[in-house]
Design a protein around this motif. Structure first.
Motif, PDB file in Angstrom:
ATOM      1  N   VAL A   1     -44.817  67.780 -26.678  1.00 49.62           N
ATOM      2  CA  VAL A   1     -43.396  67.544 -26.381  1.00 49.62           C
ATOM      3  C   VAL A   1     -42.796  68.234 -25.391  1.00 49.62           C
ATOM      4  N   GLN A   2     -43.151  69.666 -25.172  1.00 47.14           N
ATOM      5  CA  GLN A   2     -42.572  70.243 -24.191  1.00 47.14           C
ATOM      6  C   GLN A   2     -42.834  69.853 -22.785  1.00 47.14           C
TER       7      GLN A   2
ATOM      8  N   ALA B   1     -30.737  61.654 -25.256  1.00 49.59           N
ATOM      9  CA  ALA B   1     -31.799  61.196 -24.095  1.00 49.59           C
ATOM     10  C   ALA B   1     -33.278  61.373 -24.605  1.00 49.59           C
ATOM     11  N   MET B   2     -33.580  62.731 -25.023  1.00 50.52           N
ATOM     12  CA  MET B   2     -34.871  63.015 -25.452  1.00 50.52           C
ATOM     13  C   MET B   2     -35.298  61.995 -26.689  1.00 50.52           C
TER      14      MET B   2
ATOM     15  N   SER C   1     -45.380  68.658 -37.190  1.00 50.33           N
ATOM     16  CA  SER C   1     -44.861  68.796 -36.088  1.00 50.33           C
ATOM     17  C   SER C   1     -45.168  70.027 -34.821  1.00 50.33           C
ATOM     18  N   ASP C   2     -45.510  71.062 -35.798  1.00 53.34           N
ATOM     19  CA  ASP C   2     -45.932  72.445 -35.067  1.00 53.34           C
ATOM     20  C   ASP C   2     -47.282  72.093 -33.967  1.00 53.34           C
ATOM     21  N   ARG C   3     -47.790  71.110 -34.326  1.00 56.30           N
ATOM     22  CA  ARG C   3     -48.913  70.753 -33.392  1.00 56.30           C
ATOM     23  C   ARG C   3     -48.571  70.116 -32.301  1.00 56.30           C
ATOM     24  N   PHE C   4     -47.579  69.504 -32.382  1.00 55.40           N
ATOM     25  CA  PHE C   4     -46.947  68.612 -31.032  1.00 55.40           C
ATOM     26  C   PHE C   4     -46.192  69.425 -30.135  1.00 55.40           C
TER      27      PHE C   4
ATOM     28  N   ALA D   1     -42.195  63.667 -36.167  1.00 54.96           N
ATOM     29  CA  ALA D   1     -43.129  64.824 -35.736  1.00 54.96           C
ATOM     30  C   ALA D   1     -42.834  65.174 -34.107  1.00 54.96           C
ATOM     31  N   PHE D   2     -42.522  64.422 -33.219  1.00 55.88           N
ATOM     32  CA  PHE D   2     -42.090  64.531 -32.051  1.00 55.88           C
ATOM     33  C   PHE D   2     -40.697  65.297 -32.079  1.00 55.88           C
ATOM     34  N   ALA D   3     -39.495  64.616 -32.589  1.00 54.37           N
ATOM     35  CA  ALA D   3     -38.240  65.062 -32.988  1.00 54.37           C
ATOM     36  C   ALA D   3     -38.395  66.508 -33.410  1.00 54.37           C
ATOM     37  N   ARG D   4     -38.969  66.671 -34.349  1.00 52.64           N
ATOM     38  CA  ARG D   4     -38.982  68.142 -35.008  1.00 52.64           C
ATOM     39  C   ARG D   4     -39.455  69.220 -34.003  1.00 52.64           C
ATOM     40  N   ALA D   5     -40.667  68.823 -33.114  1.00 50.92           N
ATOM     41  CA  ALA D   5     -41.308  69.633 -32.220  1.00 50.92           C
ATOM     42  C   ALA D   5     -40.110  69.988 -31.191  1.00 50.92           C
TER      43      ALA D   5
END
Length: 258
Positions: free
Chosen positions: A118-119, A129-130, A111-114, A175-179
């Motif tokens: 994501v931002q 909503a996200m 997730s750190d790579r995303f 991965a998106f959610a954790r990021a």
């Protein structure tokens, strides 16, 4: 909602190689096991103590070089499914201690790579909503292609190729959610809407003080998904693990109503 599950597995094994199976339904407040049965021909069974979300696992020690096992269950699901967009995320300092771990990167969910993506893509949104926007992005951007990925495919690979199966969809959403600062875990289970019929995977995200099931493939809903186990990614909840090589002879997963 009541679902019935019937699984038949036949594999060839290296002689003497024990098999660890994670196919049994996980008892919880949101799913009640009405009946269950597990059989393995010519084999000794050793059930492990249930380890929380890791599920009910069993060692199968076959006498020969084959695994022949059957699992069945009847399960009542009572899982609330509020609209994702109505759910709020919790600040990191307010998260329960055991939930914090689900914010960290893992082998298949780096997730750190995303975080930059994501931002840029979802940074204007918060909470449910996200997550809903992330789910829709994964569903819209990926093609469901059996055989397009393998046991080594991670979320970054899937992000590049834009194709995969339920495992890959779930890894990318986690991965998106954790990021984005929302705890997420990979969940294995059963659902009658899976095409082709097989074990299924989706994600759970921590919103409004509880775990919420989210399936970016669209094949299941919270009231039609039976959880087997949850982990950081697929490596934690593989339905079958062996030390040596195993080859499928026959596998049939059937999930129905009532």
């Amino acid at each position: 909602m009541i679902l019935t599950i019937d699984v038949t597995m036949q594999y060839t094994l290296e002689p003497g190689d024990p098999v660890l199976l994670t196919v049994a339904v996980l008892p919880s407040d949101t799913q009640t096991i009405l009946s269950t049965a597990f059989q393995a021909q010519s084999a000794r069974l050793h059930w492990l103590d249930q380890a929380g979300s890791a599920g009910q696992r069993v060692w199968v020690m076959s006498e020969g070089a084959q695994l022949m096992a059957q699992y069945s269950a009847r399960v009542a699901i009572d899982r609330p499914a509020p609209p994702l967009t109505s759910l709020a995320a919790e600040q990191m300092h307010a998260l329960p201690t055991d939930v914090l771990a689900w914010l960290r990167p893992s082998v298949f969910c780096p997730s750190d790579r995303f975080e930059p993506f994501v931002q840029t893509e979802f940074g204007h949104l918060q909470g449910g909503a996200m997550i809903a926007a992330m789910r829709d992005w994964v569903a819209r951007s990926l093609r469901y292609v059996p055989g397009a990925s393998d046991a080594g495919t991670n979320a970054l690979d899937t992000f590049v190729t834009r194709q995969g199966v339920c495992r890959d969809y779930a890894h990318l959403l986690c991965a998106f959610a954790r990021a984005g600062g929302v705890p997420a875990r990979y969940v294995s289970g059963y659902s009658p809407g899976v095409t082709p019929p097989d074990f299924h995977a989706c994600a759970e995200v921590w919103l409004d003080g509880g775990w919420q099931l989210v399936d970016p493939t669209g094949m299941s809903t919270p009231d039609t998904f039976v959880v087997i186990a949850a982990g950081r990614d697929a490596s934690d909840v593989a339905f079958m693990e062996t030390a040596g090589m195993a080859s499928v002879m026959f596998q049939d997963v059937r999930v129905g109503w009532g």
